[in-house]
Design a protein around this motif. Structure first.
Motif, PDB file in Angstrom:
ATOM      1  N   THR A  20       0.858  -1.181   0.000  1.00  0.00           N
ATOM      2  CA  THR A  20       0.000   0.000   0.000  1.00  0.00           C
ATOM      3  C   THR A  20       0.895   1.231   0.000  1.00  0.00           C
ATOM      4  O   THR A  20       2.059   1.167   0.402  1.00  0.00           O
ATOM      5  N   PRO A  21       0.384   2.375  -0.449  1.00  0.00           N
ATOM      6  CA  PRO A  21       1.204   3.586  -0.456  1.00  0.00           C
ATOM      7  C   PRO A  21       1.372   4.167   0.938  1.00  0.00           C
ATOM      8  O   PRO A  21       0.654   3.803   1.878  1.00  0.00           O
ATOM      9  N   ALA A  22       2.317   5.079   1.071  1.00  0.00           N
ATOM     10  CA  ALA A  22       2.470   5.823   2.321  1.00  0.00           C
ATOM     11  C   ALA A  22       1.187   6.604   2.599  1.00  0.00           C
ATOM     12  O   ALA A  22       0.440   6.947   1.676  1.00  0.00           O
ATOM     13  N   GLU A  23       0.944   6.862   3.876  1.00  0.00           N
ATOM     14  CA  GLU A  23      -0.304   7.548   4.243  1.00  0.00           C
ATOM     15  C   GLU A  23      -0.428   8.876   3.511  1.00  0.00           C
ATOM     16  O   GLU A  23      -1.507   9.243   3.053  1.00  0.00           O
ATOM     17  N   ARG A  24       0.673   9.588   3.394  1.00  0.00           N
ATOM     18  CA  ARG A  24       0.707  10.824   2.601  1.00  0.00           C
ATOM     19  C   ARG A  24       1.772  10.641   1.530  1.00  0.00           C
ATOM     20  O   ARG A  24       2.843  10.095   1.793  1.00  0.00           O
ATOM     21  N   ARG A  25       1.490  11.108   0.324  1.00  0.00           N
ATOM     22  CA  ARG A  25       2.392  10.857  -0.801  1.00  0.00           C
ATOM     23  C   ARG A  25       3.826  11.281  -0.501  1.00  0.00           C
ATOM     24  O   ARG A  25       4.775  10.514  -0.727  1.00  0.00           O
ATOM     25  N   ASP A  26       4.023  12.495  -0.014  1.00  0.00           N
ATOM     26  CA  ASP A  26       5.389  12.985   0.177  1.00  0.00           C
ATOM     27  C   ASP A  26       5.997  12.579   1.512  1.00  0.00           C
ATOM     28  O   ASP A  26       7.087  13.022   1.868  1.00  0.00           O
ATOM     29  N   ALA A  27       5.290  11.693   2.247  1.00  0.00           N
ATOM     30  CA  ALA A  27       5.862  11.138   3.477  1.00  0.00           C
ATOM     31  C   ALA A  27       6.746   9.935   3.204  1.00  0.00           C
ATOM     32  O   ALA A  27       7.378   9.398   4.122  1.00  0.00           O
ATOM     33  N   SER A  28       6.801   9.486   1.959  1.00  0.00           N
ATOM     34  CA  SER A  28       7.696   8.389   1.620  1.00  0.00           C
ATOM     35  C   SER A  28       9.148   8.836   1.822  1.00  0.00           C
ATOM     36  O   SER A  28       9.453  10.032   1.855  1.00  0.00           O
ATOM     37  N   ARG A  29      10.033   7.875   1.963  1.00  0.00           N
ATOM     38  CA  ARG A  29      11.434   8.192   2.201  1.00  0.00           C
ATOM     39  C   ARG A  29      12.132   8.507   0.878  1.00  0.00           C
ATOM     40  O   ARG A  29      11.682   8.113  -0.200  1.00  0.00           O
ATOM     41  N   LEU A  30      13.231   9.223   0.978  1.00  0.00           N
ATOM     42  CA  LEU A  30      14.012   9.629  -0.191  1.00  0.00           C
ATOM     43  C   LEU A  30      15.484   9.370   0.083  1.00  0.00           C
ATOM     44  O   LEU A  30      16.041   9.912   1.048  1.00  0.00           O
ATOM     45  N   LEU A  31      16.086   8.519  -0.731  1.00  0.00           N
ATOM     46  CA  LEU A  31      17.517   8.256  -0.638  1.00  0.00           C
ATOM     47  C   LEU A  31      18.211   9.102  -1.712  1.00  0.00           C
ATOM     48  O   LEU A  31      17.972   8.915  -2.910  1.00  0.00           O
ATOM     49  N   VAL A  32      19.023  10.053  -1.289  1.00  0.00           N
ATOM     50  CA  VAL A  32      19.682  10.977  -2.208  1.00  0.00           C
ATOM     51  C   VAL A  32      21.094  10.462  -2.491  1.00  0.00           C
ATOM     52  O   VAL A  32      21.876  10.232  -1.567  1.00  0.00           O
ATOM     53  N   VAL A  33      21.401  10.286  -3.763  1.00  0.00           N
ATOM     54  CA  VAL A  33      22.705   9.791  -4.196  1.00  0.00           C
ATOM     55  C   VAL A  33      23.448  10.924  -4.892  1.00  0.00           C
ATOM     56  O   VAL A  33      23.003  11.407  -5.942  1.00  0.00           O
ATOM     57  N   ASP A  34      24.533  11.363  -4.321  1.00  0.00           N
ATOM     58  CA  ASP A  34      25.382  12.393  -4.918  1.00  0.00           C
ATOM     59  C   ASP A  34      26.512  11.675  -5.645  1.00  0.00           C
ATOM     60  O   ASP A  34      27.422  11.121  -5.025  1.00  0.00           O
ATOM     61  N   ARG A  35      26.449  11.703  -6.980  1.00  0.00           N
ATOM     62  CA  ARG A  35      27.430  10.943  -7.760  1.00  0.00           C
ATOM     63  C   ARG A  35      28.833  11.543  -7.656  1.00  0.00           C
ATOM     64  O   ARG A  35      29.821  10.806  -7.589  1.00  0.00           O
ATOM     65  N   ALA A  36      28.927  12.868  -7.634  1.00  0.00           N
ATOM     66  CA  ALA A  36      30.248  13.497  -7.590  1.00  0.00           C
ATOM     67  C   ALA A  36      30.952  13.215  -6.269  1.00  0.00           C
ATOM     68  O   ALA A  36      32.153  12.925  -6.235  1.00  0.00           O
ATOM     69  N   ALA A  37      30.197  13.284  -5.178  1.00  0.00           N
ATOM     70  CA  ALA A  37      30.792  13.045  -3.855  1.00  0.00           C
ATOM     71  C   ALA A  37      30.752  11.577  -3.469  1.00  0.00           C
ATOM     72  O   ALA A  37      31.345  11.191  -2.465  1.00  0.00           O
ATOM     73  N   ARG A  38      30.038  10.792  -4.260  1.00  0.00           N
ATOM     74  CA  ARG A  38      29.795   9.383  -3.970  1.00  0.00           C
ATOM     75  C   ARG A  38      29.281   9.227  -2.519  1.00  0.00           C
ATOM     76  O   ARG A  38      29.795   8.434  -1.712  1.00  0.00           O
ATOM     77  N   ALA A  39      28.221   9.986  -2.241  1.00  0.00           N
ATOM     78  CA  ALA A  39      27.673  10.033  -0.889  1.00  0.00           C
ATOM     79  C   ALA A  39      26.173   9.773  -0.917  1.00  0.00           C
ATOM     80  O   ALA A  39      25.489  10.097  -1.896  1.00  0.00           O
ATOM     81  N   LEU A  40      25.658   9.203   0.179  1.00  0.00           N
ATOM     82  CA  LEU A  40      24.235   8.935   0.339  1.00  0.00           C
ATOM     83  C   LEU A  40      23.687   9.779   1.478  1.00  0.00           C
ATOM     84  O   LEU A  40      24.337   9.946   2.512  1.00  0.00           O
ATOM     85  N   THR A  41      22.464  10.296   1.271  1.00  0.00           N
ATOM     86  CA  THR A  41      21.768  11.042   2.316  1.00  0.00           C
ATOM     87  C   THR A  41      20.369  10.472   2.457  1.00  0.00           C
ATOM     88  O   THR A  41      19.673  10.245   1.455  1.00  0.00           O
ATOM     89  N   HIS A  42      19.943  10.232   3.680  1.00  0.00           N
ATOM     90  CA  HIS A  42      18.603   9.708   3.943  1.00  0.00           C
ATOM     91  C   HIS A  42      17.681  10.865   4.313  1.00  0.00           C
ATOM     92  O   HIS A  42      17.976  11.648   5.216  1.00  0.00           O
ATOM     93  N   ALA A  43      16.559  10.972   3.594  1.00  0.00           N
ATOM     94  CA  ALA A  43      15.624  12.075   3.808  1.00  0.00           C
ATOM     95  C   ALA A  43      14.213  11.571   3.568  1.00  0.00           C
ATOM     96  O   ALA A  43      13.982  10.359   3.433  1.00  0.00           O
ATOM     97  N   THR A  44      13.261  12.493   3.516  1.00  0.00           N
ATOM     98  CA  THR A  44      11.906  12.164   3.094  1.00  0.00           C
ATOM     99  C   THR A  44      11.605  12.934   1.818  1.00  0.00           C
ATOM    100  O   THR A  44      12.274  13.933   1.498  1.00  0.00           O
ATOM    101  N   PHE A  45      10.582  12.497   1.098  1.00  0.00           N
ATOM    102  CA  PHE A  45      10.311  13.124  -0.196  1.00  0.00           C
ATOM    103  C   PHE A  45       9.910  14.585  -0.027  1.00  0.00           C
ATOM    104  O   PHE A  45      10.162  15.407  -0.909  1.00  0.00           O
TER     105      PHE A  45
END
Length: 365
Positions: A20-45
């Motif tokens: 099922t979807p998240a209760e609110r659309r933009d409450a889903s999680r967002l994994l940000v991939v920075d290719r230049a820094a080769r870094a990951l950031t955990h956020a929400t949409f």
């Protein structure tokens, strides 16, 4: 060297497949991939504006999902499931290519019908398992209108809810949630949602616009081929599916003369944009009319990208062409993205992100 399909396989605990979807659309999680820094950031949409720039332009697929699954019966009383794929206007009004279940019991010449709304006649079949159906409807209504009243949203096969989670209310909610908020209701040309766009809310779009982020639409007629797994031993052997698309003149201008980063919302947008760039000679300018064609583009490492600078996407199935595309985008022009996407997905699994259509998202910059 050919790429073994096993390179694009991974083990996913079934509990991480979002049913099922998240209760609110933009409450889903967002994994940000920075290719230049080769870094990951955990956020929400909802944090997406923090990772975009005022000069960015989002290119999004505005195709709407047709409630394409119709139920009927054979003359003997047996149940029939008819899945609308695409119209075939050259063969007459209300003539469509469909998938039928049980297909073997509905050969050319067979008929099936809904009690009051429509009848279907099997005109021919193709090698891909499709059946060409001529529909007769009450009052000569279009079969699209019938589907909008009676049809079911064609959820992907991995959304397999038990009876307790598949109530009439849940199925009714799917009609809204398996559709982007910016879907053009007069463009019901998709049998699968462009799922990266499911996370946007009207409020988030308004906030992005206020920040200076522009929006441009394309339309890709998403087909069932998007769910077809790679069953060949190597990536290259897989027969890629074909999908129609249209790019309005204003979108062409934004692609060919970008003011900043071109951010594709979903792999469907990437496929459309990259096919467009490969078919328009270098140095040409946008036309004043819509560009329409058919994408048969297969993107996998070490592909390069001509028209996409950043990507918003969901987490994709193992051994899928969409996973191949994302691996290529992580490291264009090389095969390094294959190992990297395995690392990223392992991190997402360890952090218990939700996967696939109703799951969480990634932003790759």
């Amino acid at each position: 060297m050919p790429l073994p399909t096993d390179l694009f396989d991974y083990q996913l605990p079934p509990r991480l497949i979002a049913q099922t979807p998240a209760e609110r659309r933009d409450a889903s999680r967002l994994l940000v991939v920075d290719r230049a820094a080769r870094a990951l950031t955990h956020a929400t949409f909802a944090d997406l504006p923090c990772f975009l720039r005022p000069t960015d332009t989002l290119f999004r697929n505005n195709a709407a999902v047709l409630p394409a699954r119709l139920r009927a019966q054979r003359p003997t009383g047996g149940a029939v499931e008819c899945f609308l794929l695409r119209p075939e206007p050259a063969r007459g009004e209300n003539t469509w290519w469909c998938l039928l279940r049980p297909g073997k019991k509905l050969p050319v010449g067979a008929t099936f019908a809904h009690e009051t709304e429509f009848a279907g006649h099997v005109l021919e079949k193709n090698s891909e398992g499709g059946a060409l159906i001529r529909f007769e409807t009450a009052g000569n209504e279009s079969i699209i209108a019938v589907a909008n009243r009676l049809g079911e949203i064609p959820l992907p096969p991995y959304i397999n809810r038990d009876a307790a989670h598949n109530s009439p209310d849940t199925r009714a909610a799917d009609r809204e949630r398996y559709q982007t908020v910016y879907a053009a209701r007069d463009r019901q040309v998709a049998v699968a949602a462009p799922t990266a766009g499911l996370h946007f809310t009207p409020e988030l779009l308004e906030r992005l616009g206020a920040d200076g982020v522009a929006m441009r639409n394309i339309t890709l007629h998403v087909g069932l081929g998007t769910f077809k797994p790679i069953e060949t031993a190597t990536i290259e052997e897989h027969p890629i599916h074909r999908e129609l698309y249209e790019i309005p003149a204003s979108t062409q201008s934004a692609l060919l003369s970008p003011r900043g980063r071109r951010v594709a919302v979903g792999t469907t947008s990437v496929r459309t944009i990259e096919d467009f760039f490969r078919k328009r000679p270098t140095g040409t300018t946008a036309t004043t009319s819509t560009f329409a064609d058919e994408a048969a583009l297969y993107i996998y490492p070490p592909s390069t990208f001509a028209g996409v600078d950043a990507l918003i996407t969901n987490f994709h199935q193992p051994r899928s062409t969409l996973l191949c595309l994302v691996a290529a985008f992580l490291s264009p022009g090389t095969s390094d993205g294959i190992a990297w996407i395995r690392e990223i997905y392992a991190e997402a699994i360890a952090k218990e992100y939700r996967f696939f259509s109703y799951g969480d998202a990634m932003l790759i910059v």
